[in-house]
Write a protein that holds these residues in place. Structure first.
Motif, PDB file in Angstrom:
ATOM      1  N   GLY A 107     -33.934 -25.024  28.156  1.00 55.61           N
ATOM      2  CA  GLY A 107     -32.552 -25.084  27.698  1.00 55.61           C
ATOM      3  C   GLY A 107     -31.923 -23.709  27.574  1.00 55.61           C
ATOM      4  O   GLY A 107     -30.735 -23.526  27.881  1.00 55.61           O
ATOM      5  N   TYR A 108     -32.727 -22.729  27.157  1.00 57.02           N
ATOM      6  CA  TYR A 108     -32.194 -21.369  27.047  1.00 57.02           C
ATOM      7  C   TYR A 108     -31.840 -20.816  28.419  1.00 57.02           C
ATOM      8  O   TYR A 108     -30.800 -20.164  28.587  1.00 57.02           O
ATOM      9  CB  TYR A 108     -33.212 -20.461  26.354  1.00 57.02           C
ATOM     10  CG  TYR A 108     -32.710 -19.044  26.199  1.00 57.02           C
ATOM     11  CD1 TYR A 108     -31.703 -18.749  25.293  1.00 57.02           C
ATOM     12  CD2 TYR A 108     -33.221 -18.016  26.984  1.00 57.02           C
ATOM     13  CE1 TYR A 108     -31.212 -17.455  25.159  1.00 57.02           C
ATOM     14  CE2 TYR A 108     -32.744 -16.721  26.859  1.00 57.02           C
ATOM     15  CZ  TYR A 108     -31.736 -16.447  25.942  1.00 57.02           C
ATOM     16  OH  TYR A 108     -31.252 -15.167  25.836  1.00 57.02           O
ATOM     17  N   CYS A 159     -30.921 -22.520  31.039  1.00 60.11           N
ATOM     18  CA  CYS A 159     -29.689 -23.186  31.457  1.00 60.11           C
ATOM     19  C   CYS A 159     -28.471 -22.628  30.728  1.00 60.11           C
ATOM     20  O   CYS A 159     -27.384 -22.490  31.319  1.00 60.11           O
ATOM     21  CB  CYS A 159     -29.797 -24.690  31.207  1.00 60.11           C
ATOM     22  SG  CYS A 159     -31.011 -25.530  32.252  1.00 60.11           S
ATOM     23  N   THR A 160     -28.648 -22.281  29.460  1.00 59.81           N
ATOM     24  CA  THR A 160     -27.540 -21.724  28.677  1.00 59.81           C
ATOM     25  C   THR A 160     -27.126 -20.364  29.213  1.00 59.81           C
ATOM     26  O   THR A 160     -25.926 -20.062  29.338  1.00 59.81           O
ATOM     27  CB  THR A 160     -27.943 -21.606  27.197  1.00 59.81           C
ATOM     28  OG1 THR A 160     -28.301 -22.892  26.692  1.00 59.81           O
ATOM     29  CG2 THR A 160     -26.798 -21.038  26.362  1.00 59.81           C
ATOM     30  N   VAL A 179     -23.353 -15.035  24.431  1.00 62.28           N
ATOM     31  CA  VAL A 179     -24.585 -15.718  24.834  1.00 62.28           C
ATOM     32  C   VAL A 179     -25.386 -14.854  25.801  1.00 62.28           C
ATOM     33  O   VAL A 179     -26.597 -14.694  25.654  1.00 62.28           O
ATOM     34  CB  VAL A 179     -24.259 -17.083  25.470  1.00 62.28           C
ATOM     35  CG1 VAL A 179     -25.517 -17.697  26.075  1.00 62.28           C
ATOM     36  CG2 VAL A 179     -23.662 -18.021  24.441  1.00 62.28           C
TER      37      VAL A 179
END
Length: 213
Positions: free
Chosen positions: A167-168, A170-171, A68
């Protein structure tokens, strides 16, 4: 191929009305965090508590977190290229400038802050505050959100993009925690850095455009 003029951008300024307030708040928060970890070599109580979870998560998902985190570089490059191209196509030179400037300046600011704050963990020579991954992910997300804001897209698409971009970020932050290469404080500092630099750049570009007019 030159712009045809068939695609019309929004006339809204590049920097949204909330940009200054958010940039100031992020600057103040980042300054407080930097003061708390200034030249620190040991984790504070909160970071030490979170680290217990990080170690357990690393055992289970360390490899996935590494994959990730590795996605950030292509995402940053794609954001710069797509943002610059979109700005050129819709004749928003301010967007092109933001896409080409905000991310490199964020990287430079993150490197400089690491040297100034000089936070290390015991026995580790790496400088940790702020997290470069989170700073760059935040900058890329903001460039994307601001690009969609002035682009000729359906209004209902803008909040969707904003949620995906957030969201990205946070990822990426979660992945760096799982990798155990940063503490929670480092991640918050990275987010603050990305916010301040990107929104500050957007505000400066908007001011220059208005002055030019």
């Amino acid at each position: 191929m030159p712009p045809t003029g068939d695609v019309k951008a929004s006339s809204a300024p590049l920097a949204p009305p909330w940009a200054a307030a958010v940039a100031v708040a992020a600057f103040l928060a980042g300054s407080v965090l930097a003061a708390l970890v200034w030249h620190a070599t040991r984790l504070d109580r909160v970071d030490a508590w979170v680290l217990r979870w990080q170690v357990l998560a690393n055992i289970r998902a360390g490899a996935l977190a590494t994959l990730v985190a590795a996605s950030l570089k292509p995402v940053v490059v794609a954001t710069m290229v797509a943002g610059a191209l979109l700005g050129w196509l819709i004749r928003r030179r301010d967007l092109t400038a933001l896409a080409l400037v905000a991310l490199p300046v964020t990287l430079a600011a993150e490197v400089l802050l690491k040297r100034v704050v000089h936070r290390q963990w015991e026995g580790d020579p790496d400088l940790l505050f702020p997290s470069g991954h989170v700073a760059m992910a935040t900058a890329a997300a903001l460039v994307t959100v601001l690009a969609v804001r002035v682009a000729p897209v359906a209004p209902r698409l803008r909040p969707v993009v904003a949620w995906l971009a957030g969201g990205y970020v946070c990822t990426i932050a979660l992945a760096r925690l799982v990798q155990t290469v940063h503490s929670l404080t480092d991640l918050l500092g990275g987010a603050a850095t990305g916010l301040v630099v990107t929104l500050g750049t957007a505000l400066a570009i908007t001011a220059l455009v208005r002055r030019g007019r």
